[in-house]
Scaffold this motif. Structure first.
Motif, mmCIF file in Angstrom:
data_model
loop_
_atom_site.group_PDB
_atom_site.id
_atom_site.type_symbol
_atom_site.label_atom_id
_atom_site.label_comp_id
_atom_site.label_asym_id
_atom_site.label_seq_id
_atom_site.Cartn_x
_atom_site.Cartn_y
_atom_site.Cartn_z
ATOM 1 N N PRO A 148 60.996 -16.152 38.184
ATOM 2 C CA PRO A 148 61.464 -15.014 37.389
ATOM 3 C C PRO A 148 61.448 -15.404 35.908
ATOM 4 N N THR A 149 61.272 -14.424 35.034
ATOM 5 C CA THR A 149 61.178 -14.760 33.603
ATOM 6 C C THR A 149 62.336 -14.196 32.790
ATOM 7 N N GLY A 150 63.086 -13.268 33.386
ATOM 8 C CA GLY A 150 64.128 -12.615 32.609
ATOM 9 C C GLY A 150 63.601 -11.508 31.708
ATOM 10 N N LYS A 151 62.270 -11.337 31.668
ATOM 11 C CA LYS A 151 61.672 -10.294 30.818
ATOM 12 C C LYS A 151 61.667 -8.960 31.555
ATOM 13 N N ASP A 152 62.018 -7.908 30.869
ATOM 14 C CA ASP A 152 61.907 -6.569 31.436
ATOM 15 C C ASP A 152 60.419 -6.185 31.479
ATOM 16 N N ALA A 153 59.971 -5.751 32.641
ATOM 17 C CA ALA A 153 58.536 -5.505 32.826
ATOM 18 C C ALA A 153 58.015 -4.398 31.912
ATOM 19 N N LEU A 154 58.794 -3.337 31.754
ATOM 20 C CA LEU A 154 58.317 -2.220 30.926
ATOM 21 C C LEU A 154 58.242 -2.620 29.450
ATOM 22 N N ASP A 155 59.230 -3.391 29.000
ATOM 23 C CA ASP A 155 59.194 -3.877 27.618
ATOM 24 C C ASP A 155 57.986 -4.785 27.405
ATOM 25 N N TRP A 156 57.723 -5.610 28.409
ATOM 26 C CA TRP A 156 56.597 -6.541 28.318
ATOM 27 C C TRP A 156 55.266 -5.794 28.290
ATOM 28 N N ILE A 157 55.150 -4.767 29.104
ATOM 29 C CA ILE A 157 53.926 -3.955 29.117
ATOM 30 C C ILE A 157 53.694 -3.336 27.743
ATOM 31 N N GLU A 158 54.768 -2.853 27.159
ATOM 32 C CA GLU A 158 54.647 -2.241 25.836
ATOM 33 C C GLU A 158 54.230 -3.283 24.792
ATOM 34 N N GLU A 159 54.839 -4.459 24.865
ATOM 35 C CA GLU A 159 54.471 -5.514 23.914
ATOM 36 C C GLU A 159 53.002 -5.923 24.091
ATOM 37 N N ALA A 160 52.582 -6.049 25.357
ATOM 38 C CA ALA A 160 51.195 -6.438 25.635
ATOM 39 C C ALA A 160 50.224 -5.416 25.047
ATOM 40 N N ALA A 161 50.535 -4.141 25.220
ATOM 41 C CA ALA A 161 49.664 -3.087 24.682
ATOM 42 C C ALA A 161 49.634 -3.152 23.158
ATOM 43 N N ASN A 162 50.808 -3.362 22.566
ATOM 44 C CA ASN A 162 50.863 -3.440 21.099
ATOM 45 C C ASN A 162 50.104 -4.647 20.567
ATOM 46 N N ARG A 163 50.067 -5.696 21.369
ATOM 47 C CA ARG A 163 49.363 -6.903 20.935
ATOM 48 C C ARG A 163 47.854 -6.808 21.142
ATOM 49 N N GLY A 164 47.385 -5.788 21.828
ATOM 50 C CA GLY A 164 45.940 -5.627 21.940
ATOM 51 C C GLY A 164 45.394 -5.555 23.360
ATOM 52 N N ALA A 165 46.277 -5.520 24.360
ATOM 53 C CA ALA A 165 45.785 -5.344 25.726
ATOM 54 C C ALA A 165 45.101 -3.982 25.834
ATOM 55 N N GLY A 166 43.899 -3.963 26.375
ATOM 56 C CA GLY A 166 43.172 -2.704 26.540
ATOM 57 C C GLY A 166 43.571 -1.983 27.799
ATOM 58 N N GLU A 167 44.083 -2.718 28.767
ATOM 59 C CA GLU A 167 44.657 -2.103 29.958
ATOM 60 C C GLU A 167 45.604 -3.084 30.633
ATOM 61 N N ILE A 168 46.421 -2.512 31.517
ATOM 62 C CA ILE A 168 47.442 -3.302 32.197
ATOM 63 C C ILE A 168 47.161 -3.266 33.695
ATOM 64 N N LEU A 169 47.033 -4.438 34.274
ATOM 65 C CA LEU A 169 46.888 -4.551 35.729
ATOM 66 C C LEU A 169 48.283 -4.833 36.283
ATOM 67 N N LEU A 170 48.870 -3.811 36.880
ATOM 68 C CA LEU A 170 50.293 -3.857 37.206
ATOM 69 C C LEU A 170 50.509 -4.013 38.720
ATOM 70 N N THR A 171 50.997 -5.170 39.109
ATOM 71 C CA THR A 171 51.219 -5.463 40.520
ATOM 72 C C THR A 171 52.706 -5.427 40.847
ATOM 73 N N SER A 172 53.026 -4.672 41.885
ATOM 74 C CA SER A 172 54.403 -4.672 42.371
ATOM 75 C C SER A 172 54.582 -5.863 43.298
ATOM 76 N N TRP A 173 55.439 -6.759 42.905
ATOM 77 C CA TRP A 173 55.658 -7.940 43.720
ATOM 78 C C TRP A 173 56.380 -7.600 45.016
#
Lengths: 250, 195
Positions: A148-173
């Motif tokens: 576990p990382t302690g990171k909120d997944a939705l916040d992380w997705i938003e940060e990744a997109a802002n940093r330049g991710a062109g798409e998100i491959l989102l897996t439900s663990w």
């Protein structure tokens, strides 16, 4: 108009395709280039291939596999696993990947996303997020779900997109390997949070599951065992989705 | 064997472009030499990264005149994705002066859709040249909306209608990736090579 994408995923270890339940108990089901070529012929829109055992030692094997798959395919290939620095991404792109997917290394060093996007463009930059349900949200987990990382997944997705991710491959663990369908709440929340496309992953066993994920807001659906087992071809699934009213590439 | 000079504006998916040409039966090689680009039988201008980076790369290598000259004199030239956008004058993606072959400004898709556009979209073509109707793979955030009358356009629809590809004589520029558009895309590359 744009079609919803159906994306088979090949989990690869040491140059061979494997698929385990929750990435454990790996079993060997074939040659990546053979399977990739077969999927393209069936109508796959892209291929994602994840090196589940990527280590420094297996790097050359991985690049060799990417080259072989590339020679056989004329649809987009995304490669993930072991991308820790910009040079790793460059090597994969030079070997024939069209996009590189980053997961654990991006969590540990988010600047990696920015660097890869700046070097190669947003269209090459995929961030894979493994999310696990918590009481009221989802947490990012890494290292094959063990940490576990302690990171909120939705916040992380938003940060990744802002940093330049062109798409998100989102897996439900929680759903991965269960064959009981995608985490639809997660897909809905993620697709509302960011403007970049979301690829749904984890839990698919039927066309109905894929349909539900697309309805929930996913732009593409990734599946592995549903296709590997040979029960259904990509073409079968696309025909069923089309009957349900989904726009797919015939 | 036909040989295609690929203008080396960066790396990204050059391997896919080369694999695509190999499937057509042609050879390809990378070059950043203006003389080679001027004299090659076939030239491909691939598209990677941003508009600014592409323009800067072309200028730092001194390739601008050779590329414009090829296109204006109707030598076999293909552009892909950002390569098409670089033919225009300017882009909303940032400052930087494009090749100016097209007096247009490249626009970003509106916020009513997912950006980037990733995936397969239906191309409508009139079929008078190389371009035919079919499904093509796109990976772009920016696009052209119109082209000058002397170019034959093919369109697709995302937030609104946009230019999927254009052709004029032996010059073909695709917003989509023919090398990633399956047999349909490879067939298009082959038609361009065969003239």
């Amino acid at each position: 108009m744009l079609a919803s994408r159906i994306i088979p995923c090949l989990d690869v270890s040491n140059g061979r395709v494997v698929k385990g339940i929750k990435f454990q108990g790996l079993r060997d089901t074939g040659d990546p280039a053979d399977l990739g070529g077969a999927y393209e012929a069936q109508g796959a829109d892209e291929l994602v291939f994840l090196d589940v055992s990527a280590t420094v030692e297996s790097r050359d094997t991985q690049l060799d596999t990417v080259r072989k798959v590339r020679e056989r395919m004329s649809i987009p290939i995304t490669v993930g696993g072991g991308v820790r620095k910009v040079e790793d991404a460059r090597a994969l792109l030079e070997a024939g990947a069209d996009k590189v997917s980053m997961n654990t290394a991006a969590v540990l060093n988010p600047e990696l996303i920015t660097e890869v996007a700046e070097q190669f463009g947003r269209q090459c930059t995929v961030v894979a997020v493994d999310a696990k349900r918590t009481e009221d949200s989802w947490e990012v987990v890494v290292s094959g779900g063990r940490k576990p990382t302690g990171k909120d997944a939705l916040d992380w997705i938003e940060e990744a997109a802002n940093r330049g991710a062109g798409e998100i491959l989102l897996t439900s663990w929680d759903q991965d390997g269960t064959r009981s369908g995608y985490d639809l709440d997660l897909l809905k929340a993620a697709s509302e949070r960011v403007q970049v496309p979301i690829i749904a992953s984890g839990g698919a066993a039927s066309s109905q599951h894929l349909f539900e994920a697309l309805q929930a807001g996913a732009d593409a659906v990734l599946a592995a065992s549903i296709f590997h087992d040979g029960d259904m071809t990509v073409g079968d699934v696309k025909r069923e989705l089309a009957e349900m009213g989904v726009r797919v590439r015939p | 064997m036909k040989r295609v000079a690929i203008c080396s504006t960066g790396i990204a998916n050059i391997a896919s472009v080369q694999a695509g040409f190999k499937r057509t039966g042609a050879e390809s090689f990378l070059t950043e030499d203006a003389d080679v680009l001027a004299s090659a039988d076939y030239v491909m201008l691939p598209g990677v990264g941003s508009f600014n980076a592409g323009v800067e790369r072309i200028d730092s290598l001194g390739l601008r005149e050779a590329l414009i000259e090829r296109i204006e004199s109707d030598k076999p030239t293909m552009a892909i994705c950002l390569g098409l956008q670089l033919l225009s004058e300017e882009s909303e993606e940032g400052a930087g002066v494009g090749l100016g072959v097209l007096p247009q400004k490249v626009e970003r898709f509106t916020d009513s859709v997912r950006v980037p556009q990733f995936g397969w979209n239906q191309v409508e073509a009139r079929g008078s040249g190389y371009l035919e109707a079919g499904w093509a793979y796109f990976a772009n955030s920016y696009c052209l909306r119109e082209v000058p009358a002397e170019w034959n356009p093919a369109y697709a629809t995302y937030d609104d209608r946009f230019v999927a590809a254009i052709e004029r004589g032996r010059v073909l520029a695709c917003q989509f990736h023919p090398e990633l558009s399956g047999p349909w895309g490879i067939a298009l590359m082959k038609r361009w090579l065969e003239g």
